[in-house]
Design a protein around this motif. Structure first.
Motif, PDB file in Angstrom:
ATOM      1  N   THR A   1      24.745  14.977 -23.274  1.00 57.62           N
ATOM      2  CA  THR A   1      23.430  15.558 -23.035  1.00 57.62           C
ATOM      3  C   THR A   1      23.430  16.154 -21.641  1.00 57.62           C
ATOM      4  OG1 THR A   1      21.024  15.213 -23.178  1.00 57.62           O
ATOM      5  CG2 THR A   1      22.311  13.452 -22.127  1.00 57.62           C
ATOM      6  N   TYR A   2      22.730  17.249 -21.479  1.00 58.89           N
ATOM      7  CA  TYR A   2      22.706  17.924 -20.183  1.00 58.89           C
ATOM      8  C   TYR A   2      21.582  17.375 -19.316  1.00 58.89           C
ATOM      9  CZ  TYR A   2      26.389  21.153 -21.322  1.00 58.89           C
ATOM     10  OH  TYR A   2      27.611  21.683 -21.635  1.00 58.89           O
ATOM     11  N   ILE A   3      21.940  16.998 -18.091  1.00 56.86           N
ATOM     12  CA  ILE A   3      20.985  16.533 -17.094  1.00 56.86           C
ATOM     13  C   ILE A   3      20.390  17.756 -16.391  1.00 56.86           C
ATOM     14  CG2 ILE A   3      20.753  15.212 -14.947  1.00 56.86           C
ATOM     15  CD1 ILE A   3      23.147  13.484 -16.074  1.00 56.86           C
ATOM     16  N   ASP A   4      21.210  18.743 -16.145  1.00 61.00           N
ATOM     17  CA  ASP A   4      20.795  20.067 -15.692  1.00 61.00           C
ATOM     18  C   ASP A   4      21.810  21.047 -16.267  1.00 61.00           C
ATOM     19  OD1 ASP A   4      23.026  20.417 -13.826  1.00 61.00           O
ATOM     20  OD2 ASP A   4      21.917  19.233 -12.360  1.00 61.00           O
ATOM     21  N   LYS A   5      21.708  22.335 -15.923  1.00 54.59           N
ATOM     22  CA  LYS A   5      22.551  23.322 -16.606  1.00 54.59           C
ATOM     23  C   LYS A   5      24.044  23.136 -16.356  1.00 54.59           C
ATOM     24  CE  LYS A   5      22.274  27.183 -13.316  1.00 54.59           C
ATOM     25  NZ  LYS A   5      23.685  27.387 -13.071  1.00 54.59           N
TER      26      LYS A   5
ATOM     27  N   VAL B   1      30.022  11.320 -16.075  1.00 58.28           N
ATOM     28  CA  VAL B   1      29.077  12.363 -15.690  1.00 58.28           C
ATOM     29  C   VAL B   1      29.904  13.530 -15.177  1.00 58.28           C
ATOM     30  CG1 VAL B   1      27.125  12.995 -14.222  1.00 58.28           C
ATOM     31  CG2 VAL B   1      27.314  10.644 -15.104  1.00 58.28           C
ATOM     32  N   LEU B   2      29.896  14.634 -15.921  1.00 62.24           N
ATOM     33  CA  LEU B   2      30.696  15.805 -15.611  1.00 62.24           C
ATOM     34  C   LEU B   2      29.816  16.873 -14.961  1.00 62.24           C
ATOM     35  CD1 LEU B   2      33.376  17.526 -17.687  1.00 62.24           C
ATOM     36  CD2 LEU B   2      31.400  18.877 -16.987  1.00 62.24           C
ATOM     37  N   THR B   3      30.319  17.420 -13.848  1.00 61.41           N
ATOM     38  CA  THR B   3      29.631  18.516 -13.174  1.00 61.41           C
ATOM     39  C   THR B   3      30.546  19.732 -13.137  1.00 61.41           C
ATOM     40  OG1 THR B   3      28.413  16.935 -11.801  1.00 61.41           O
ATOM     41  CG2 THR B   3      28.446  19.235 -11.054  1.00 61.41           C
TER      42      THR B   3
END
Length: 186
Positions: free
Chosen positions: A21-25, A130-132
């Protein structure tokens, strides 16, 4: 926050055994579970962006390769893929891949990965990362690597997850968290 109210978020299930799920774009929370790996999925791949990944809980192993001009590796077909829900192979090119490293990461660790480096992930069920995304460029390409010349590409394209699938991932992640979180003894 996400794990406390998981049904408040839109989740996608990807064929590598990953619920996301995306936390932000550019940042997504990912939960890993082997039961949801698509059979024979083509799992060696690159990304259209670099990324940094934080291991919130569990363990992953990042297996990295490089293309080689020598016959000192394994034969693959490099497949230029158009990603997304309707992912498909645009072209295939025979290449040799050579293993350049396998690195294990555990709870609290962070690793960076460059977009042009082919890799695949192994994991313990219930692992949360958590992937950025970093260095995002609109014209970047992504590749999958099919081992052997006659093998078919099997998509890991994401799709919306059902509530039952979300629940299964959350339950396994919660169980792993309880097993690995230190508790205070009386």
């Amino acid at each position: 926050k996400v794990m406390e109210n998981p049904f408040d978020y839109e989740w996608e299930l990807q064929g590598f055994g990953m619920l996301r799920t995306y936390i932000d774009k550019d940042t997504r929370l990912q939960i890993w579970l082997k039961d949801f790996i698509v059979p024979n999925v083509t799992d060696v791949h690159t990304h259209p962006w670099d990324f940094e990944s934080f291991i919130y809980q569990g363990q992953i192993t990042n297996h990295c390769w490089k293309e080689s001009s020598k016959l000192d590796g394994v034969s693959f077909d490099r497949c230029l893929i158009l990603t997304g829900e309707k992912a498909y192979v645009k072209e295939r090119t025979p290449v040799i891949l050579k293993v350049i490293g396998n690195q294990k990461y555990t709870r609290g660790m962070v690793y960076s990965h460059e977009k042009h480096v082919p890799h695949r992930i192994d994991f313990i069920d219930g692992t949360i990362t958590v992937l950025t995304k970093q260095n995002i460029q609109e014209d970047s390409l992504a590749y999958s690597y099919v081992m052997g010349i006659d093998n078919e590409w099997v998509s890991a394209a994401p799709r919306l997850a059902t509530n039952n699938e979300i629940k299964k991932f959350i339950d396994v992640a919660s169980k792993l968290n309880k097993e690995t979180t230190p508790t205070i003894q009386d």
